[in-house]
Design a protein around this motif. Structure first.
Motif: not given
Length: 226
Positions: A104-113, A140-141, A196-204
């Motif tokens: 499981p990987v947690d996701l928060i989708a958000t849009h502050p004012a 969790q990640p 979070s720290e346990n996730i590697l970003v391979t491309n953006l």
């Protein structure tokens, strides 16, 4: 040598009054993300995105006719999915748990004012603080994706990274300006994917203009299977 599981996420503030729904659908078909976070969705947008249902059978949406609707579409099962209010504004965010090969990987989708007036500024800052507290407690990640109406350099944003134990997917990939879309690379980065720290970003990278005032952001992530 087993390759670590991967996840591709597309974040897009589609702009509630943007009539170019098909441009967004074509972007999704071209990019083939595993998870889509769409912001500023209203009922009209949800109707237009129904064509994605076959590829993205798992979803949760809270449409609004102002600029604060939010939706998540996923190829992968969503173990948990709920609309939550984070911060004092009452604006909706989505919390979901994605069933990935790595667990499981947690996701928060958000849009502050946007900080257009003092009350909005205070509301945004409180929401960022509350998001940081929520992220910091996660075992969790975690991926946090949203139009945060804040640049990387704001002290209020930095709380997210430090207290939330998150890092911006931009790290090592450059500025990746997303707003206003008309300025392209000369704009500012206010749409963010944090991990979070346990996730590697391979491309953006920044995605194609879909007629919104924001450019989409596309991240490719890898998880440590352990």
């Amino acid at each position: 040598n087993i390759k670590a599981p991967e996840l591709k996420i597309l974040l897009s503030n589609v702009l509630v009054r943007n009539p170019n729904h098909q441009d967004f659908v074509e972007l999704v078909k071209h990019e083939k993300p595993d998870v889509i976070v769409a912001l500023e969705v209203n009922q009209r947008w949800l109707g237009a995105l129904n064509v994605l249902r076959n590829q993205y059978p798992y979803s949760i949406a809270k449409p609004r006719e102002d600029s604060f609707g939010v939706a998540v579409y996923s190829r992968l099962p969503l173990l948990i999915k709920s609309v939550v209010s984070i911060g004092p504004s009452g604006l909706p965010s989505i919390f979901a748990s994605i069933d990935t090969q790595a667990g499981p990987v947690d996701l928060i989708a958000t849009h502050p004012a946007p900080p257009l007036q003092d009350s909005f500024f205070q509301s945004r800052n409180t929401q960022l603080r509350d998001l940081a507290a929520l992220a910091g407690k996660s075992s969790q990640p975690l991926i946090l994706a949203g139009d945060l109406n804040s640049t990387l350099w704001s002290a209020h944003y930095k709380v997210l990274e430090t207290q939330g134990r998150l890092r911006n997917a931009r790290k090592g990939f450059g500025l990746m300006a997303t707003w206003p879309a008309i300025l392209g690379p000369f704009g500012i980065p206010i749409d963010h994917i944090l991990v979070s720290e346990n996730i590697l970003v391979t491309n953006l990278r920044v995605g194609a203009n879909i007629g919104s005032d924001h450019l989409p952001l596309i991240a490719e992530l890898r998880f440590n299977s352990d």
